[in-house]
Write an enzyme that holds these catalytic residues in place. Structure first.
Site, PDB file in Angstrom:
ATOM      1  N   LYS A 163       0.828  -1.202   0.000  1.00  0.00           N
ATOM      2  CA  LYS A 163       0.000   0.000   0.000  1.00  0.00           C
ATOM      3  C   LYS A 163       0.863   1.253   0.000  1.00  0.00           C
ATOM      4  O   LYS A 163       1.843   1.332   0.732  1.00  0.00           O
ATOM      5  CB  LYS A 163      -0.890   0.031   1.250  1.00  0.00           C
ATOM      6  CG  LYS A 163      -2.021  -0.962   1.248  1.00  0.00           C
ATOM      7  CD  LYS A 163      -2.880  -0.757   2.515  1.00  0.00           C
ATOM      8  CE  LYS A 163      -4.107  -1.639   2.480  1.00  0.00           C
ATOM      9  NZ  LYS A 163      -4.897  -1.465   3.726  1.00  0.00           N
TER      10      LYS A 163
ATOM     11  N   GLU B 230       0.837  -5.028   4.394  1.00  0.00           N
ATOM     12  CA  GLU B 230      -0.068  -5.679   5.343  1.00  0.00           C
ATOM     13  C   GLU B 230      -0.423  -7.052   4.821  1.00  0.00           C
ATOM     14  O   GLU B 230      -0.394  -7.285   3.613  1.00  0.00           O
ATOM     15  CB  GLU B 230      -1.365  -4.867   5.479  1.00  0.00           C
ATOM     16  CG  GLU B 230      -1.362  -3.893   6.640  1.00  0.00           C
ATOM     17  CD  GLU B 230      -2.673  -3.156   6.758  1.00  0.00           C
ATOM     18  OE1 GLU B 230      -3.618  -3.484   6.010  1.00  0.00           O
ATOM     19  OE2 GLU B 230      -2.745  -2.246   7.586  1.00  0.00           O
TER      20      GLU B 230
ATOM     21  N   LYS C 277     -22.920  -0.267   8.831  1.00  0.00           N
ATOM     22  CA  LYS C 277     -23.585  -1.566   8.946  1.00  0.00           C
ATOM     23  C   LYS C 277     -25.061  -1.423   8.572  1.00  0.00           C
ATOM     24  O   LYS C 277     -25.706  -0.443   8.952  1.00  0.00           O
ATOM     25  CB  LYS C 277     -23.467  -2.080  10.384  1.00  0.00           C
ATOM     26  CG  LYS C 277     -22.024  -2.354  10.791  1.00  0.00           C
ATOM     27  CD  LYS C 277     -21.886  -2.541  12.293  1.00  0.00           C
ATOM     28  CE  LYS C 277     -20.413  -2.639  12.687  1.00  0.00           C
ATOM     29  NZ  LYS C 277     -20.230  -2.534  14.149  1.00  0.00           N
TER      30      LYS C 277
ATOM     31  N   ARG D 134     -18.226   1.151  24.235  1.00  0.00           N
ATOM     32  CA  ARG D 134     -19.583   1.677  24.451  1.00  0.00           C
ATOM     33  C   ARG D 134     -20.579   0.604  24.029  1.00  0.00           C
ATOM     34  O   ARG D 134     -20.194  -0.432  23.523  1.00  0.00           O
ATOM     35  CB  ARG D 134     -19.791   2.908  23.571  1.00  0.00           C
ATOM     36  CG  ARG D 134     -19.449   2.581  22.113  1.00  0.00           C
ATOM     37  CD  ARG D 134     -19.947   3.590  21.129  1.00  0.00           C
ATOM     38  NE  ARG D 134     -19.310   3.407  19.829  1.00  0.00           N
ATOM     39  CZ  ARG D 134     -19.731   2.574  18.887  1.00  0.00           C
ATOM     40  NH1 ARG D 134     -20.776   1.794  19.096  1.00  0.00           N
ATOM     41  NH2 ARG D 134     -19.097   2.470  17.723  1.00  0.00           N
TER      42      ARG D 134
ATOM     43  N   ARG E 243     -31.416  -2.392   9.990  1.00  0.00           N
ATOM     44  CA  ARG E 243     -31.499  -0.964  10.323  1.00  0.00           C
ATOM     45  C   ARG E 243     -32.378  -0.291   9.276  1.00  0.00           C
ATOM     46  O   ARG E 243     -32.055  -0.309   8.091  1.00  0.00           O
ATOM     47  CB  ARG E 243     -30.113  -0.329  10.300  1.00  0.00           C
ATOM     48  CG  ARG E 243     -29.160  -0.942  11.297  1.00  0.00           C
ATOM     49  CD  ARG E 243     -27.899  -0.096  11.374  1.00  0.00           C
ATOM     50  NE  ARG E 243     -26.898  -0.739  12.213  1.00  0.00           N
ATOM     51  CZ  ARG E 243     -25.812  -0.121  12.652  1.00  0.00           C
ATOM     52  NH1 ARG E 243     -25.572   1.140  12.325  1.00  0.00           N
ATOM     53  NH2 ARG E 243     -24.938  -0.761  13.422  1.00  0.00           N
TER      54      ARG E 243
END
Lengths: 164, 444, 444, 164
Positions: free
Chosen positions: B158, B200, B237, B292, B336
């Site tokens: 990258k 990576e 998402k 959270r 959702r």
């Protein structure tokens, strides 16, 4: 009691919600009264919010405000209609409203005073920061709508001003 | 236990928290912006305080305003929900200083997990697998070849200045390295004026699978199994489910153990989520930890029968974890529902809801703050409802979701309901054969 | 499996059945009266056929109309729901004759359980405890004393012509029998002009506890544990819960075994309910068997995670029972929300629903056919919604129910929501200390 | 195949939903066509009921009829408005509509006929019972709204009658 214990006790009483605690020991006495302003504000809010759903006759899931304004603000709004020539100065932030910079000093403004743009009109405290609020209108103070040392919400009416 | 919790959030999550507080007998304070004064959290909280104008920066993100609201209402704890101030180190610290319990991570935990490099080194030390790669820039081709040997093929080169899919190249074997090295460097130099490259491990067919964890103030931590959140669009998402159709008992055991290691490594207190990428060989790599409650915590609740907000509050109040890890006994899916137009590239569709009819019945749950007459403000995110179903099997859950979506009627604004209806009919989705690039090829 | 099921019912149960059929991939036909043409079952079924005017006798109870609807739509099965034709022996027979599968009991099973005397003798033969008493009228005082010895004290003497609480007397010991005998005879002669008396065991502090059962076409039967329906007003159930707060493991085992005996005694096929009275000593007595789905089947679904309508359809289609008995792992409560005015002696309150907002969130289920704008017809029963909650403990379930009731907003008609809110605060209810006479003294 | 097997097969085909089955064996052939009237009715209904929720623009959970009428009835209703001087005779029951008492016989009534109270106007069959329907109005038949041997719902318009 050492100073730390006293501080802790004060903190405890403040949080507890009781209005007064008096302790008398052999050679020690302490009276702690809880902060009036907080209690008052709470009561106001609780009264509004506690109105049970079932008692509301009109369709409630509508666009009408359901909690929103404090009684102070409501009565102010009512009067405002009568006095529609006046301008309502609203709180630009949530916090505690003070009419003077320190308790010893006189209020920034009283009814009858004439204010102009940029004049300090009150202080609103939030998180120990004392924010001096400046006038954004010019005119004569007709009414002060909030008591000294009272909590105010954002957008809550503070003063009525006659711009003429 | 807390006497009064201030909810420093809005929308469905604010209502969600109020519901649990009511069931726990804890008083609630809703704070709201002027745009939200007719919202359900304001209506259903015990107290409500206006803290600012519609712009989040001046209301929900304003630390002084939220703290002032807590002070004047005597709240002894603040629940931040998700988003807004929920992972704000400074806010967590200010709460501490004002002697208000922040129901979330400590400033140190947030700082530790918020900084990517820091988090990665903590995780590596704790033995949690992270995506391997070069330490910074590669010196030269021999360095690249040596690093690739350690990282193991396939790898991805990258450009350090890269972005937008440019300046990167997957290499599958050592023979191809030299050509790839030269090509990527040339491309990077041309495109970005900078030919620095790093390396990576290339994750094949990555799935986003996260592990729900909980930790108490005494060093105990458990996991509550996984959620598969691979169906994403631009890193948002769209659909979550548990168990993951890709999961095996062995993998769950390994990932669960890794998540607990991650949790213990930062002495994590409260509920949190450890996000992993899982490749097609079922190798998994730490991505990040969310300190959270998540939007998709609901599906874990449905398959474990625990109220996660309640557990979160209890942990914040200093209660101990007594049970063990929890495993899904049912299958849950969440869609959702956003006020977006799936026919117009998911463009937000704010406006007034004219008709609202929610599905119901066995195994159907709705978490929403909207109602007929509600005005969806353009100031906040477009999620208007979470539709959750639970059934004994994945197949049944999908059928139930289809049935529930068919019943769901929202008029006045465009919603993503038609998208979800289509998705539930997709053969690949039905087979459970999808990864994070699913939406690149899904034809709505 | 069936291709197309006609639902010979209306309201929430018709919608409930359609939902499951959709999830099973079975087509549905809704039949409706002119009063129900805007109803949700009509909207959500694959086909809908108007079968008659508002009066039930000419529509939902009209066997020729329902059968004609099945014939012209080619339905291969009929689900009768509860009420209406669900326990109609003739209807079950006519379905058989028309080669349409009746999803319920056979004519023989309905006949056997519909006739009380018949049912009782079948149950006694099968070894299911029934309320003991005299065989018909008592001859004289010695006969009464002899019978009471067998029945065991306390007993109740009842006028054969009695009613309205008159002409009955509880006797606690043999010494009081003579005085009671004379007094009750005199009272009966004076009040009804008939002094014939019979005797029954007096059930102390009776609870209505029923056992859900299921039987297949191959002689297998299981039970799905109990539901406590003791909170009743004029024999109408108001609130149901499972497990019963009065239940013990030992009692559940005994009652479950008795219910299975009852089920096997009539070779019962499908889902059914065996109703018992349970006295304060935890002795239980068979009351009746309902050969259909119950209004309160929902709470059993919530604690067992099985869809009972689905199981019912599968059993009707000839599938075998493979599993064993099911036991509650959670606690569920159902409140029946009726369009009745609790402030005016529960007078029905038909009319148009102006505002409708349902509660949501974790552990909350709503089964309803109403919506904002729905006209509640005076032609049918007043139940407009079933609010069901499920939680880990009874205490949590009650708190959740309170929270959900507080959120539930129905305007335009009076509902029993305020009654349920009050009930959920009642110390006796909270303690689980109630029996079928609870409502006699409950002060709304 | 014996007669029982054939009957079973016919029954099976009727239920199956296919429109035609043809079986040919060495010395046996059977063609079973499914009942047209049933198919037609089903298609009508399916078309109405299949209109996806999402395509309905007006608030759907309102009092407007959502499935209710068949296309026949709808067009009849439309025409009825034009011809508001006419009376619509509706079906008093669900079943299959026949214009004559047996297929060989002529229809009870045709357009142009004058009917009076009590005249037989059609037959509706339900559960093998053939119910003769009598006129409850007097007038001239303007239009027959339903085809012979067609299923009808309760309240479905059957005839238009000019009472003048």
């Amino acid at each position: 009691m050492n100073i730390k214990e006293i501080q802790d006790l004060i903190k405890f009483v403040a949080k507890s919600g009781v209005s007064e605690v008096e302790i008398e020991q052999k050679d020690f006495k302490i009276v702690i009264k809880s902060d009036d302003k907080k209690k008052k504000f709470q009561e106001q809010i609780v009264v509004q919010a506690a109105a049970p759903v079932a008692q509301i006759a009109a369709p409630v899931i509508a666009t009408a405000p359901v909690v929103a304004e404090t009684p102070v603000a409501t009565s102010a709004a009512a009067e405002q209609e009568e006095d529609s020539k006046y301008i309502t100065v609203k709180s630009p932030m949530i916090g505690t409203f003070y009419r003077s910079s320190t308790p010893e000093k006189p209020p920034f403004i009283v009814v009858g005073d004439t204010i102009k743009l940029g004049d300090a009109i009150c202080i609103i405290e939030a998180m120990k920061l004392f924010n001096e609020i400046e006038a954004e209108v010019t005119g004569k103070i007709v009414k002060v709508l909030v008591d000294d040392s009272t909590p105010v919400q954002y957008d809550q009416p503070l003063f009525l001003v006659d711009p003429s | 236990m807390f006497k009064k919790i201030l909810i420093a959030n809005r929308g469905e999550i604010a209502l969600r928290i109020i519901r649990t507080c009511k069931e726990m007998g804890i008083k609630t304070v809703a704070v709201y912006s002027t745009a939200d004064k007719d919202s359900l959290p304001v209506r259903f909280a015990d107290e409500a305080v206006c803290i600012g104008p519609a712009q989040s920066a001046l209301s929900y993100l304003s630390i002084p305003s939220v703290i002032a609201a807590a002070e004047i209402t005597n709240a002894d704890a603040i629940h931040p929900g998700y988003g807004f101030l929920s992972e704000n180190e400074k806010f967590s610290k200010v709460c501490e200083e004002h002697d208000i319990k922040f129901i979330g991570a400590t400033p140190e935990q947030i700082a530790g997990m918020g900084d990517k490099a820091n988090a990665k080194s903590t995780m590596l030390k704790a033995g949690v697998p992270c995506i391997p790669g070069s330490k910074g820039l590669l010196k030269d081709l021999p360095d690249a070849i040596k690093t690739a040997e350690k990282v193991k093929y396939p790898i991805i080169l990258k450009a350090t200045a890269g972005g937008g899919g440019k300046g990167m190249r997957v290499v599958w074997k050592v023979e191809d390295m030299e050509a790839a090295w030269d090509a990527t460097r040339a491309e990077s130099a041309a495109a970005f004026g900078n030919d620095g490259l790093y390396m990576e491990k290339f994750i094949e067919e990555p799935r986003h699978i996260e592990i729900q964890v909980a930790g108490d103030q005494y060093g105990n931590a458990i996991h509550l199994s996984e959620r598969d959140c691979s169906i994403q669009r631009r890193h948002q998402k769209l659909v979550e489910e548990t168990p993951s159709p890709f999961m095996t008992d062995a993998l769950r055991k390994k990932m669960g153990a890794a998540a607990i290691k991650a949790t213990k490594a930062v002495d994590y207190e409260g509920v949190g989520t450890v996000e992993f990428l899982v490749d097609k060989h079922r190798e998994f790599y730490f991505m990040e930890m969310n300190t959270r409650i998540q939007v998709e915590h609901t599906i874990t609740e449905e398959v474990t029968n625990y109220d996660l907000i309640k557990e979160q509050i209890k942990l914040a109040a200093g209660e101990k974890i007594t049970g063990g890890n929890l495993f899904p006994t049912m299958h849950a899916i969440q869609c959702r529902i956003n006020a977006e137009d799936p026919d117009a590239n998911f463009r937000p569709s704010p406006g007034k809801i004219l008709t609202y009819h929610a599905p119901g019945g066995h195994g159907v749950r709705i978490d929403t703050h909207v109602y007929a007459g509600y005005e969806i403000s353009p100031h906040y995110d477009s999620m208007i409802s979470k539709l959750i179903v639970v059934a004994q099997t994945r197949e049944e859950a999908i059928k139930k979701m289809k049935r529930a979506l068919d019943e769901y009627i929202i008029e006045g604004v465009k919603t993503t309901i038609p998208f979800h209806q289509k998705l539930m009919e997709d053969p690949k989705f039905i087979e459970g054969d999808f990864n994070t690039s699913f939406m690149d090829t899904f034809e709505y």
